[in-house]
Design a protein around this motif. Structure first.
Motif, PDB file in Angstrom:
ATOM      1  N   ALA A  32       0.670  -1.163  -0.195  1.00  0.00           N
ATOM      2  CA  ALA A  32       0.534   0.903   0.109  1.00  0.00           C
ATOM      3  C   ALA A  32       0.782   1.229  -0.161  1.00  0.00           C
ATOM      4  O   ALA A  32       2.155   1.230   0.121  1.00  0.00           O
ATOM      5  N   LEU A  33       0.470   2.504  -0.519  1.00  0.00           N
ATOM      6  CA  LEU A  33       1.140   4.200  -0.729  1.00  0.00           C
ATOM      7  C   LEU A  33       2.218   3.754  -1.894  1.00  0.00           C
ATOM      8  O   LEU A  33       2.779   4.490  -1.668  1.00  0.00           O
ATOM      9  N   LEU A  34       2.317   2.630  -2.590  1.00  0.00           N
ATOM     10  CA  LEU A  34       3.507   1.801  -3.704  1.00  0.00           C
ATOM     11  C   LEU A  34       3.051   2.255  -5.148  1.00  0.00           C
ATOM     12  O   LEU A  34       2.280   2.099  -4.777  1.00  0.00           O
ATOM     13  N   SER A  35       3.387   1.815  -5.786  1.00  0.00           N
ATOM     14  CA  SER A  35       3.402   0.912  -6.947  1.00  0.00           C
ATOM     15  C   SER A  35       4.383   0.801  -7.214  1.00  0.00           C
ATOM     16  O   SER A  35       5.703   0.354  -6.967  1.00  0.00           O
ATOM     17  N   ARG A  36       4.255  -0.124  -9.075  1.00  0.00           N
ATOM     18  CA  ARG A  36       5.614  -0.427  -9.170  1.00  0.00           C
ATOM     19  C   ARG A  36       6.691   0.588  -9.480  1.00  0.00           C
ATOM     20  O   ARG A  36       7.675  -0.001  -9.211  1.00  0.00           O
ATOM     21  N   SER A  37       6.295   1.320  -9.912  1.00  0.00           N
ATOM     22  CA  SER A  37       7.572   2.406 -10.233  1.00  0.00           C
ATOM     23  C   SER A  37       7.905   2.927  -8.727  1.00  0.00           C
ATOM     24  O   SER A  37       9.516   3.018  -8.933  1.00  0.00           O
ATOM     25  N   ALA A  38       7.092   3.323  -7.863  1.00  0.00           N
ATOM     26  CA  ALA A  38       8.042   3.604  -6.547  1.00  0.00           C
ATOM     27  C   ALA A  38       8.636   2.249  -6.051  1.00  0.00           C
ATOM     28  O   ALA A  38       9.627   2.793  -5.302  1.00  0.00           O
ATOM     29  N   VAL A  39       7.996   1.669  -5.767  1.00  0.00           N
ATOM     30  CA  VAL A  39       9.531  -0.172  -5.805  1.00  0.00           C
ATOM     31  C   VAL A  39      11.145   0.423  -5.700  1.00  0.00           C
ATOM     32  O   VAL A  39      10.962  -0.402  -5.550  1.00  0.00           O
ATOM     33  N   ARG A  40      10.786   0.438  -6.798  1.00  0.00           N
ATOM     34  CA  ARG A  40      12.485   0.827  -7.974  1.00  0.00           C
ATOM     35  C   ARG A  40      12.430   2.091  -8.112  1.00  0.00           C
ATOM     36  O   ARG A  40      13.723   2.215  -7.918  1.00  0.00           O
ATOM     37  N   GLY A  41      11.612   2.904  -7.621  1.00  0.00           N
ATOM     38  CA  GLY A  41      12.255   4.109  -7.709  1.00  0.00           C
ATOM     39  C   GLY A  41      12.947   4.457  -6.193  1.00  0.00           C
ATOM     40  O   GLY A  41      14.060   4.829  -6.275  1.00  0.00           O
ATOM     41  N   LEU A  42      12.716   4.199  -5.947  1.00  0.00           N
ATOM     42  CA  LEU A  42      12.928   3.644  -3.960  1.00  0.00           C
ATOM     43  C   LEU A  42      13.867   2.319  -3.619  1.00  0.00           C
ATOM     44  O   LEU A  42      14.910   2.887  -2.606  1.00  0.00           O
ATOM     45  N   ASP A  43      13.945   2.010  -4.568  1.00  0.00           N
ATOM     46  CA  ASP A  43      15.178   0.458  -4.137  1.00  0.00           C
ATOM     47  C   ASP A  43      14.862  -0.162  -3.230  1.00  0.00           C
ATOM     48  O   ASP A  43      15.214  -0.514  -1.995  1.00  0.00           O
ATOM     49  N   LEU A  44      13.495  -0.609  -3.070  1.00  0.00           N
ATOM     50  CA  LEU A  44      13.034  -1.485  -1.969  1.00  0.00           C
ATOM     51  C   LEU A  44      13.027  -2.548  -2.269  1.00  0.00           C
ATOM     52  O   LEU A  44      13.896  -2.907  -0.918  1.00  0.00           O
ATOM     53  N   PHE A  45      12.801  -3.134  -3.276  1.00  0.00           N
ATOM     54  CA  PHE A  45      13.251  -4.386  -3.210  1.00  0.00           C
ATOM     55  C   PHE A  45      13.462  -4.274  -4.893  1.00  0.00           C
ATOM     56  O   PHE A  45      12.971  -3.941  -6.099  1.00  0.00           O
ATOM     57  N   ASP A  46      14.776  -5.393  -5.011  1.00  0.00           N
ATOM     58  CA  ASP A  46      14.838  -5.808  -6.223  1.00  0.00           C
ATOM     59  C   ASP A  46      14.322  -6.567  -6.984  1.00  0.00           C
ATOM     60  O   ASP A  46      14.421  -7.892  -7.704  1.00  0.00           O
ATOM     61  N   ILE A  47      12.957  -6.290  -7.944  1.00  0.00           N
ATOM     62  CA  ILE A  47      12.159  -7.277  -8.348  1.00  0.00           C
ATOM     63  C   ILE A  47      12.156  -7.705 -10.065  1.00  0.00           C
ATOM     64  O   ILE A  47      11.915  -8.562  -9.416  1.00  0.00           O
ATOM     65  N   ASP A  48      12.882  -6.808 -10.496  1.00  0.00           N
ATOM     66  CA  ASP A  48      13.340  -7.219 -11.500  1.00  0.00           C
ATOM     67  C   ASP A  48      14.529  -9.093 -11.682  1.00  0.00           C
ATOM     68  O   ASP A  48      13.832  -8.904 -12.275  1.00  0.00           O
ATOM     69  N   ALA A  49      14.170  -8.545 -10.264  1.00  0.00           N
ATOM     70  CA  ALA A  49      15.930 -10.072 -10.006  1.00  0.00           C
ATOM     71  C   ALA A  49      14.669 -11.342  -9.498  1.00  0.00           C
ATOM     72  O   ALA A  49      15.034 -12.775  -9.552  1.00  0.00           O
ATOM     73  N   LEU A  50      13.407 -11.185  -9.929  1.00  0.00           N
ATOM     74  CA  LEU A  50      12.340 -12.246  -9.997  1.00  0.00           C
ATOM     75  C   LEU A  50      12.317 -13.347 -10.229  1.00  0.00           C
ATOM     76  O   LEU A  50      12.356 -14.386  -9.967  1.00  0.00           O
TER      77      LEU A  50
END
Length: 202
Positions: A32-50
């Motif tokens: 919540a309060l995030l988005s795909r771009s926010a997760v990437r932009g804030l470097d919270l998780f490296d989702i592309d490595a999944l």
């Protein structure tokens, strides 16, 4: 990354998603309060490595990022989040059981979707899953309420940046501001938590 595709929900909302790469498909649902771009932009998780050797399916939860949403509490229940996720799987043509990761609200969406349609999933990764609003630990419920009040004070963008910049600590926050989620969220609960923000005293 591929261009966004959208799917229309039964109640008329538009969910934006992207499917990049080649099968097998791995999915990710943000909090919540995030988005795909926010997760990437804030470097919270490296989702592309999944999915280094496969296809990655990501989407914006309703009312987040590029997806539309209404100011209706029931629209953000875990059951609705699960329904939206299943609609994305249908629209993306994912027929085989999928490995799916979710963080916070995304973890709840994935888990509830797997309870509704277990045949659609192969493995789940539940990151910082939210607690139930009614039965969760008091200090976590208090943190959700305090965080909601903080978001109202400084706005979601500043709150997300505070979250990204926070130093980890070993303790959960205590009491703080008084605004409660109970009048604004559906019965099954709604987490705005994260591994960093849950450890930061607002």
């Amino acid at each position: 990354m591929c261009a966004d595709t959208t799917v229309k929900t039964a109640d008329g909302q538009t969910i934006a998603y992207e499917l990049s790469g080649h099968r097998p498909v791995v999915g990710y649902a943000h909090g919540a309060l995030l988005s795909r771009s926010a997760v990437r932009g804030l470097d919270l998780f490296d989702i592309d490595a999944l999915a280094p050797n496969g296809a990655l399916l990501t989407y914006d939860q309703r009312g987040h990022g590029q997806s539309t949403g209404r100011p209706v509490a029931e629209d953000y229940c875990f059951e609705q989040a699960a329904s939206d996720l299943l609609a994305v799987l249908d629209a993306a043509g994912v027929d085989e059981p999928i490995d799916f990761a979710g963080s916070s609200l995304g973890a709840a969406a994935v888990l509830y979707a797997a309870l509704i349609a277990p045949e659609r999933f192969r493995r789940l990764a539940l990151l910082i899953p939210p607690v139930s609003w009614e039965t969760g630990p008091h200090h976590m419920r208090q943190w959700y309420a305090d965080a909601a009040d903080r978001v109202e004070q400084i706005g979601p963008t500043a709150w997300r940046q505070d979250w990204a910049d926070a130093e980890p600590s070993s303790t959960l926050p205590g009491t703080g501001h008084g605004s409660r989620f109970s009048s604004r969220r559906c019965g099954s609960g709604f987490s705005i938590g994260s591994c960093r923000s849950a450890r930061k005293r607002l």
